[in-house]
Design a protein around this motif. Sequence first.
Motif, short mmCIF file in Angstrom:
data_model
loop_
_atom_site.label_atom_id
_atom_site.label_comp_id
_atom_site.label_asym_id
_atom_site.label_seq_id
_atom_site.Cartn_x
_atom_site.Cartn_y
_atom_site.Cartn_z
N ARG A 73 0.84 -1.20 0.00
CA ARG A 73 0.00 0.00 0.00
C ARG A 73 0.88 1.25 0.00
O ARG A 73 2.05 1.20 0.39
CB ARG A 73 -0.92 0.03 1.23
CG ARG A 73 -1.92 -1.12 1.30
CD ARG A 73 -2.69 -1.02 2.61
NE ARG A 73 -3.73 -2.01 2.73
CZ ARG A 73 -3.54 -3.24 3.16
NH1 ARG A 73 -2.33 -3.64 3.51
NH2 ARG A 73 -4.55 -4.10 3.24
N CYS A 74 0.27 2.35 -0.45
CA CYS A 74 0.97 3.64 -0.46
C CYS A 74 0.39 4.52 0.65
O CYS A 74 -0.83 4.67 0.76
CB CYS A 74 0.81 4.34 -1.81
SG CYS A 74 1.61 3.47 -3.18
N TYR A 75 1.26 5.08 1.48
CA TYR A 75 0.85 5.94 2.57
C TYR A 75 1.61 7.26 2.47
O TYR A 75 2.80 7.30 2.15
CB TYR A 75 1.14 5.30 3.92
CG TYR A 75 0.38 4.02 4.16
CD1 TYR A 75 -0.94 4.06 4.61
CD2 TYR A 75 0.96 2.78 3.92
CE1 TYR A 75 -1.64 2.89 4.83
CE2 TYR A 75 0.26 1.61 4.12
CZ TYR A 75 -1.05 1.67 4.58
OH TYR A 75 -1.74 0.51 4.79
N GLU A 76 0.88 8.33 2.79
CA GLU A 76 1.53 9.64 2.78
C GLU A 76 2.33 9.85 4.05
O GLU A 76 3.34 10.54 4.04
CB GLU A 76 0.48 10.76 2.66
CG GLU A 76 1.05 12.15 2.82
CD GLU A 76 0.55 13.09 1.75
OE1 GLU A 76 0.76 14.27 1.90
OE2 GLU A 76 -0.05 12.61 0.78
N MET A 77 1.90 9.22 5.13
CA MET A 77 2.55 9.48 6.41
C MET A 77 2.43 8.24 7.28
O MET A 77 1.45 7.52 7.22
CB MET A 77 1.87 10.68 7.09
CG MET A 77 2.54 11.18 8.36
SD MET A 77 1.58 12.54 9.08
CE MET A 77 1.50 13.67 7.68
N VAL A 78 3.47 7.98 8.11
CA VAL A 78 3.49 6.86 9.05
C VAL A 78 3.78 7.42 10.44
O VAL A 78 4.81 8.07 10.65
CB VAL A 78 4.55 5.81 8.67
CG1 VAL A 78 4.58 4.71 9.74
CG2 VAL A 78 4.25 5.21 7.30
N PHE A 79 2.85 7.21 11.38
CA PHE A 79 3.08 7.52 12.79
C PHE A 79 3.55 6.23 13.47
O PHE A 79 2.84 5.22 13.44
CB PHE A 79 1.79 8.00 13.45
CG PHE A 79 1.33 9.36 13.01
CD1 PHE A 79 1.65 10.49 13.75
CD2 PHE A 79 0.60 9.52 11.83
CE1 PHE A 79 1.21 11.75 13.35
CE2 PHE A 79 0.17 10.77 11.42
CZ PHE A 79 0.49 11.89 12.17
#
Length: 818
Positions: free
Chosen positions: A734-740
């Motif tokens: 998957r593509c994510y803009e941000m990871v916390f």
Amino acid sequence: MKLVFNSLTTKGLAFLVLLFVGLTAMVLWVIDMRATRMLEDKVKQYLMAEAESTANAVSGFVSNIEGVTAVLAAAAETKDPAELPQLMELLFSNESTKDLIAGGGIWPEPYQGVNRTYLDSLFYAKNESGQLVQYHEYNRMMHRPYFNEEWYVPNQWSKAGDVYWSRSYTDPYTHEPMVTSSMPYFDGDKLAGVVTIDVRLAGLQDHLTSKGSEVGGYLTLLDRAGRFLFYPQPQMVMTYSAQGPQSVGVDVLAQRDNRYAPHALAFSHYAQQLRTRAEQQEDVFEMALSIMQQTNDVNYQYALMLASGIVDSPNQAATLEVLPAFNTTLPDDPVLNQEVFLIASAMPQTGWLLSVAIPRGAVFTAVNRLESAIVLAIIPSVILALVLAWVMFRHSIIRPLQAAADALESEEKTGHAATLPIFSRDELGLLVGKFNQRSQALVKTRQSIERDAKAKQRAVSTIAHEYTQPLRWLHHKAATLPQSNPADINAMASHLKMSAQLLERLTLDMYQVQHHLETPLKLHYRTFSLNQLSDYVYHAFAAPSQRTQVDFRYWVDENLPDGLIGDDVRLQQILLNLTQISLKLTQVGHVYLQMNLDTSGQDHITVRFSVSDSGHGFSDSEKALLREGNATETMSKDCLALLHAQQLIMQMNGRWDMVSDAGFGTTFTFWLEFGLAVRQRGADDTAVAKERAILVVEDNRIHRKSLVAKLSQMGLRTESVDCGKQTLSMLETRCYEMVFINVRSIAIDGLNVIRQIRLMNSEVRNTQIIALRERGQHEAQWPPMIDIDDVLDLPLIDEELNDLLRAVFSQDETEAVN
């Protein structure tokens, strides 16, 4: 031939012959088997039963203390540390145990307490005036840390719920004999510490003294180390030193008074048997060596007994029955100054040994009384034979004839057919059988009519009971409608619609019952919102629960889709029933409604619903009726409603479970399968969702749910995981803009995961990474290959999260999200 054998004359003659033969055989057998020895053995068995009865009473005392210990251990695992002192005060001042409990505490592992210090115990004890006082001395004893004490070390091998009872000791201030009950508590699967309850033995000693007087002797109680917990002459079993008075063991008492040597020898043989059996178990032997390495307070034999008790704890949990240990004779007892029988029983629950000493002369007195009774019984045997003959005649002839006459007279007066029991297959039995055949059809018809009427009445009563909650809610909303805000009107209209649907369905159910329709209640499937349904159930009871001391809450799993396909009205009916029952059972405490994702497929999911409370629970009789699953006249309305809910769950192809313990609350759990209602997105909507995809990596459930909820409220599509391995797998697909990501979690190994992300392909390694850490933690610099875009402190503060998102997204995009 058969008729002759069944005749009354033949039966009477056979009975008298058998009676004569039986009496003759009984006299000969008593003389031949030496009645004295037989009766002496019977008296010994009776005395052993008395010993076991006393041990069971002691086990009840032990169980009360273990219950308090278990409550304190559960609180140490789950409650806010600030609430623990108040809870300990409540537990230690409970009416049933306050005279037994001298104090207790919570003893965390090193650096695992609230203050994260090496020694961080929370210990309270009662002073001379009976008030609880906190003591800090144990946190200053660096030369002798509490986790090396004899009462602490065995708990390192114990499982959750196991209780360890320490050796006996004497309180240095009050000089009272005491023992300590301890239980481990855990942080996940890791030992977090031990809780203890210090127990006074004065109340138990009074009971043992009284019981000894009842049996005509006295009792003694030893701990697993052979030390005296109780002895009728306490000065004989005490030794005094600079550290204060301490109880001694049976071997020391035998040295002080050699008349006690047979008891000491019997205990020594018993202890040797336990030691031999323990040494033959390799895991017990290795554990004993480990215990000796951890503490200097135990010797080899005591360590073996501790290890054996820990390893055998699952078997001991299956039964709390006391076990015979040994019995012996003391020719000159030092307490009674005469020959006594001494009978010992082991208590697996604590490892204690209870002994009962009874004068031998009392046994012979009982034997003589029984011998006299037998002789007196033989003399009137002829009279007894005549009485038995009369009883048989009355039973076989007079009673059946009288019963038949009474039944016919009753039938003539009342018009109800009576069925007579057939006492025997003789002439009278045949006559009664003919009578019963004539009335059997009438009885069955009447019972069938009564059964149908009662079942119909119970069904109508149950449905009428279920009418009450939606009607009350409608009355409440009608009263509050003029004061409602315009913003609440839409939600109120939705709730009114759901109440109307439930009332309509209940009306149809009532019609079906009134017209004797045996077909199952119909199910109507449609798309519904699980969040709206749970919100309706909550608001249906929120106002009543706020007027009481009940904490009523609900949770919906963040992973559950909102759009489901199923019969929402029946689900609403089930949840209202279960929640209303839990609120009735709970006067003070909590009622929690939870909905969690259990399993999922391409087009369906299984949801686990649970309603739990801390109320008084169901009685044993109610639970027995509920297990049978059949409605009865004695059932309460709540039980009938619960049975109805269970039937609805079964009709919806669900599963059902209930756990209810008196005094500890009730948990209703059921599983239902629903279809998925897929919402079609437009092209722009999908693009925005992909563009704003966020991944939250946090193993703390509270922090994870809080962050996911806040991001979702901002319109950001958010997914969450709780381990590092799953994080890397999702980034590959998957593509994510941000990871916390939590960088301090051991389970996640956040820094290593970030390092691996930066080594992945360009599309993934350029993902913006926000490090999550506990508020107050700071790093001078990050390790090599740890490229972090920003840091967010936990617990969350809304302004900090908003500022971070504004820095990441453009000003126009931020406004669109907000």
